[in-house]
Design a protein around this motif. Structure first.
Motif, short mmCIF file in Angstrom:
data_model
loop_
_atom_site.label_atom_id
_atom_site.label_comp_id
_atom_site.label_asym_id
_atom_site.label_seq_id
_atom_site.Cartn_x
_atom_site.Cartn_y
_atom_site.Cartn_z
N LEU A 127 0.83 -1.21 0.00
CA LEU A 127 0.00 0.00 0.00
C LEU A 127 0.87 1.25 0.00
O LEU A 127 0.58 2.22 -0.72
CB LEU A 127 -0.94 0.00 1.22
CG LEU A 127 -2.07 -1.02 1.20
CD1 LEU A 127 -2.73 -1.10 2.57
CD2 LEU A 127 -3.08 -0.70 0.12
N GLU A 130 2.00 1.85 -3.53
CA GLU A 130 0.95 2.39 -4.38
C GLU A 130 0.67 3.85 -4.05
O GLU A 130 0.49 4.67 -4.94
CB GLU A 130 -0.34 1.58 -4.22
CG GLU A 130 -0.36 0.29 -4.99
CD GLU A 130 -1.73 -0.34 -4.98
OE1 GLU A 130 -2.69 0.29 -5.50
OE2 GLU A 130 -1.86 -1.45 -4.44
N ILE A 131 0.63 4.15 -2.76
CA ILE A 131 0.39 5.53 -2.33
C ILE A 131 1.48 6.45 -2.88
O ILE A 131 1.18 7.54 -3.41
CB ILE A 131 0.29 5.61 -0.79
CG1 ILE A 131 -1.02 4.96 -0.32
CG2 ILE A 131 0.42 7.04 -0.30
CD1 ILE A 131 -1.10 4.70 1.17
N ARG A 157 -8.67 7.33 -5.06
CA ARG A 157 -7.86 6.12 -4.84
C ARG A 157 -6.89 6.32 -3.69
O ARG A 157 -6.71 5.45 -2.85
CB ARG A 157 -7.07 5.74 -6.11
CG ARG A 157 -7.87 5.01 -7.14
CD ARG A 157 -7.04 4.60 -8.35
NE ARG A 157 -6.00 3.66 -7.97
CZ ARG A 157 -4.82 3.59 -8.57
NH1 ARG A 157 -4.51 4.38 -9.56
NH2 ARG A 157 -3.93 2.69 -8.19
N LEU A 161 -6.70 4.15 -0.27
CA LEU A 161 -5.48 3.43 0.10
C LEU A 161 -4.95 3.88 1.46
O LEU A 161 -4.50 3.05 2.26
CB LEU A 161 -4.41 3.61 -0.97
CG LEU A 161 -4.69 2.92 -2.31
CD1 LEU A 161 -3.70 3.37 -3.37
CD2 LEU A 161 -4.68 1.41 -2.17
N GLU A 164 -7.18 2.37 4.04
CA GLU A 164 -6.89 0.94 4.17
C GLU A 164 -5.60 0.72 4.94
O GLU A 164 -5.52 -0.17 5.79
CB GLU A 164 -6.81 0.28 2.79
CG GLU A 164 -6.58 -1.21 2.87
CD GLU A 164 -6.52 -1.90 1.53
OE1 GLU A 164 -5.85 -2.95 1.44
OE2 GLU A 164 -7.16 -1.42 0.56
N ARG A 165 -4.60 1.54 4.67
CA ARG A 165 -3.33 1.41 5.38
C ARG A 165 -3.53 1.63 6.88
O ARG A 165 -2.99 0.88 7.70
CB ARG A 165 -2.30 2.39 4.82
CG ARG A 165 -0.93 2.23 5.48
CD ARG A 165 0.10 3.13 4.88
NE ARG A 165 -0.34 4.52 4.98
CZ ARG A 165 0.28 5.54 4.43
NH1 ARG A 165 1.37 5.35 3.73
NH2 ARG A 165 -0.18 6.76 4.57
#
Length: 194
Positions: A127, A130-131, A157, A161, A164-165
């Motif tokens: 993650l 991606e971030i 997005r 993310l 979610e992290r």
């Protein structure tokens, strides 16, 4: 219609008539292919479905000397109405989606707390990657003068993310709590008895 690719095709055809090959190129150039899963075959299939539904119509066939013949499609009045109805629904009405991670979380207790925590740490690192990529992409686009409204899907997005992290970090802490480890061990000790 419930296919996001169909919605994107209608959106691009709002601007001007075009052919499927060009639609695919525009999806890639605009970065929409990060949010809409498709391949060339599925794109042509969606175009045909939209045509059969009366949302788009063949406008002309063009041929240049170097490429094969291509059919230009244009949005119909019915397609324009469908596009706006669909967009209004998607923007205004929350829908439950079925992400794969949600499935994994619903079954997480079958893995040991230690393994779950380690796998979640791996996810957290992914993650982070991606971030970082999204932040770089947004920064680069902004520096090139791209307006914020054309980057909102990336902002969305990024927000998902980051949430979610945070969730994953909290979950790892919970999995490492002695009470949870003991409960998990007791539960699976009972399950193994005849």
């Amino acid at each position: 219609m419930a296919n996001p690719l169909a919605l994107a095709v209608l959106a691009w055809l709002m601007r001007e008539p075009t052919h499927p090959y060009e639609l695919g190129r525009r999806l890639q150039e605009s970065g929409q292919d990060r949010n809409i899963k498709y391949n060339r075959g599925s794109l042509y299939m969606v175009v045909e479905q939209l045509r059969k539904a009366g949302f788009i119509a063949e406008q002309a066939t063009v041929r240049d000397t170097q490429r094969p013949e291509r059919t230009l499609y244009a949005l119909t009045d019915e397609g324009r109405a469908e596009f706006y109805d669909w967009m209004r629904e998607l923007v205004s009405e929350p829908q439950h989606e079925y992400p794969r991670f949600g499935v994994a979380l619903s079954l997480l207790s079958v893995l040991s707390p230690e393994e779950s925590a380690e796998l979640l740490r791996q996810r957290s690192r992914a993650l982070d990657g991606e971030i970082g990529q999204i932040r770089d992409l947004v920064r680069g686009a902004t520096e090139q003068g791209v307006g914020w409204v054309f980057l909102i899907e990336e902002d969305y997005r990024l927000a998902l993310l980051e949430a979610e992290r945070r969730f994953v970090a909290g979950l790892v802490e919970s999995l490492e709590q002695p009470d949870y480890v003991r409960t998990w061990q007791e539960f699976f000790a009972r399950e193994e008895r005849p």
